[in-house]
Write a protein that holds these residues in place. Structure first.
Motif, PDB file in Angstrom:
ATOM      1  N   ILE A  63       0.839  -1.210   0.000  1.00  0.00           N
ATOM      2  CA  ILE A  63       0.000   0.000   0.000  1.00  0.00           C
ATOM      3  C   ILE A  63       0.864   1.247   0.000  1.00  0.00           C
ATOM      4  CG2 ILE A  63      -1.650   1.331   1.369  1.00  0.00           C
ATOM      5  CD1 ILE A  63      -2.826  -1.367   2.303  1.00  0.00           C
TER       6      ILE A  63
ATOM      7  N   ASP B  40     -11.163  -0.032  -2.927  1.00  0.00           N
ATOM      8  CA  ASP B  40     -11.671   1.216  -2.344  1.00  0.00           C
ATOM      9  C   ASP B  40     -11.189   2.435  -3.123  1.00  0.00           C
ATOM     10  OD1 ASP B  40     -12.900  -0.295  -0.412  1.00  0.00           O
ATOM     11  OD2 ASP B  40     -11.324  -0.004   1.096  1.00  0.00           O
ATOM     12  N   ARG B  41     -10.008   2.333  -3.743  1.00  0.00           N
ATOM     13  CA  ARG B  41      -9.494   3.453  -4.537  1.00  0.00           C
ATOM     14  C   ARG B  41      -9.991   3.422  -5.975  1.00  0.00           C
ATOM     15  NH1 ARG B  41      -3.783   6.062  -3.448  1.00  0.00           N
ATOM     16  NH2 ARG B  41      -4.977   7.555  -4.686  1.00  0.00           N
TER      17      ARG B  41
ATOM     18  N   HIS C  89      -7.889  -2.459  -0.493  1.00  0.00           N
ATOM     19  CA  HIS C  89      -7.378  -1.094  -0.653  1.00  0.00           C
ATOM     20  C   HIS C  89      -7.479  -0.664  -2.116  1.00  0.00           C
ATOM     21  CE1 HIS C  89      -4.797   2.416  -0.060  1.00  0.00           C
ATOM     22  NE2 HIS C  89      -4.098   2.033  -1.116  1.00  0.00           N
TER      23      HIS C  89
ATOM     24  N   GLU D 287      -6.296  -7.579   2.406  1.00  0.00           N
ATOM     25  CA  GLU D 287      -6.133  -6.188   2.832  1.00  0.00           C
ATOM     26  C   GLU D 287      -5.697  -5.307   1.669  1.00  0.00           C
ATOM     27  OE1 GLU D 287      -3.424  -3.521   5.946  1.00  0.00           O
ATOM     28  OE2 GLU D 287      -3.334  -5.712   5.993  1.00  0.00           O
TER      29      GLU D 287
END
Length: 478
Positions: free
Chosen positions: A211, A256-257, A253, A249
């Motif tokens: 991330i 979500d972006r 991420h 995870e």
């Protein structure tokens, strides 16, 4: 009596004071770097790391270092190759000057990292815009997105250095995490967005590291990849990783972006029904290779309905690929009917199974970019401190990207040099020798007409001159 038959002619060597220049072909890089406004950008972003009265400004320190690394140098002392030809490469800083600059930058690593990151983003924005129809931001669409590849690698250290540690392969050194950009098979080799040094004992499957490095890479993308409100056009970006990036995870991420992803996946242990289904190749589609060739002994299939995914982002699909075991490969639980079965996950808005498989396997091109990055300086970290070695790694990224940006902005799409690797650039072009002469109160660089790549050298210099003129007049786009 033995006849001495020579393979090569014996030519005695004599020292001369003439203005001969080795590696004169590096002139294409120095001219290109100057044309981009590199010196002014360095002065704006990094002037706090040199005294006000200093003769060598930030651009005059970082520029020669990057050119030296691109030309094959490995240590700061290799600057003497440029220093010996001031008529072509200008006043090159001494080793002591470089050491003092590195020491000052290492005292404020966050400030230096921010300045250098904004510097490279500005360069990338300027060069992409100048590349016209080859601009990766223009070519990126929802169905054919910009490909960002994430991968970790290992760099061995032969002495005790900060963050150096034992790695999982039994070596000792660092484990850099690299985010690179794939231009596409017909548009060049691509470039590196971020290379972050980590301790050697760091794992490759850390979602936190994925991330963090991805966010840094996205910050490096030019404003052309953003809308009028400054929001990233996430639907035009595809993130590719190996199985280390398949953690829930990290994939959440990305979801979500609003980013697309294509990541290798470690298959669960199959049951008998699953194995029987794999053996029935009538349900599968044939694999299509990168060049469009259809293989008759390899297949791919959408297995989302057969192998259930739990707690993955909505829209995630699972694809399997089956191909014959390579000679000498050890069979595993998944290698049924003499075939190796691998898998990848994606949320791409395309459903052509063979296309998705070919695009995911093109992720292997990032291995070549990492190899080039190591050959451009990251493979031999010269300092003890991690901040200084990160500075050196950033310079290696700049050196590699210069060689990727130059043909992108100057050469046509079908030019063969656009696909050259770094070693070929060095041997064919950068190693060309020359001679500086003075005529009509002007200095000129003479290049042997018989040099195989002399036409390419002249084409790059002429293209750089046109770029400089356009940028001076404010016409950034091609």
């Amino acid at each position: 009596m033995l006849n001495d038959t020579r393979v090569f002619p014996a030519v005695p060597a004599t020292l001369t004071g003439q203005s001969l220049v080795s590696h004169a072909g590096l002139n294409v890089l120095t001219s290109f770097l100057d044309a981009t406004g590199f010196g002014a950008l360095c002065e704006d972003r990094l002037s706090q790391f040199v005294p006000e009265q200093a003769i060598h400004r930030p651009g005059g320190i970082l520029g020669p270092l990057a050119v030296m690394l691109a030309g094959g140098g490995e240590h700061v002392t290799d600057l003497d190759t440029l220093r010996d030809s001031p008529g072509l490469f200008g006043p090159t800083p001494s080793n002591a000057t470089v050491s003092r600059f590195v020491a000052r930058a290492a005292e404020s690593p966050e400030a230096y990292a921010h300045g250098f990151a904004t510097l490279t983003k500005a360069l990338r924005s300027r060069i992409w815009e100048a590349s016209g129809p080859r601009n990766p931001a223009i070519l990126a669409t929802r169905l054919d997105p910009l490909n960002i590849d994430l991968d970790a690698t290992l760099v061995n250290s032969h002495s005790e250095k900060e963050w150096a540690a034992g790695d999982f392969k039994g070596g000792f050194g660092h484990a850099p995490f690299v985010a690179s950009l794939d231009y596409g098979r017909s548009n060049g080799n691509g470039e590196v967005l971020v290379a972050e040094l980590r301790a050697g004992n760091k794992g490759a499957n850390s979602a936190t590291d994925h991330i963090r490095v991805l966010d840094k890479a996205l910050d490096q993308l030019p404003d052309a990849m953003r809308d009028q409100q400054g929001e990233l056009a996430a639907e035009k970006i595809l993130v590719r990783t190996d199985s280390a990036g398949a953690s829930r995870e990290f994939l959440h991420h990305l979801h979500d972006r609003g980013l697309q992803f294509s990541t290798s996946y470690a298959l669960p242990v199959p049951n008998e029904r699953f194995i029987h289904w794999i053996n029935d190749k009538t349900l599968w589609e044939r694999v299509v290779e990168q060049d469009g060739y259809e293989r008759r002994d390899a297949w791919v299939i959408d297995a989302t309905r057969v192998i259930k995914l739990k707690d993955y982002p909505p829209g995630t699909r699972l694809y399997l690929r089956a191909e014959p075991l390579h000679p000498g490969a050890q069979a595993s639980l998944f290698d049924v009917d003499g075939h190796r079965v691998t898998a990848f996950l994606t949320n791409a808005p395309r459903w052509n199974v063979a296309f998705l498989d070919a695009r995911h396997r093109a992720r292997g091109r990032c291995e070549n970019r990492i190899k080039t990055l190591k050959n451009s300086g990251m493979g031999k970290l010269p300092f003890f401190g991690i901040s200084a070695n990160q500075l050196w790694t950033d310079l290696a990224v700049l050196a590699m990207n210069l060689v990727a940006w130059m043909p992108l902005a100057i050469l046509p799409t079908d030019h063969t040099a656009g696909a050259w690797d770094m070693k070929r650039w060095r041997y064919r072009l950068f190693s060309i020798a020359g001679k500086i002469i003075s005529s009509a109160r002007r200095k000129r660089l003479l290049i042997p007409q018989s040099a195989p790549e002399s036409p390419l050298l002249i084409a790059l210099l002429d293209g750089t001159a046109r770029l400089r003129q356009r940028w001076r007049q404010g016409h950034l786009a091609a």
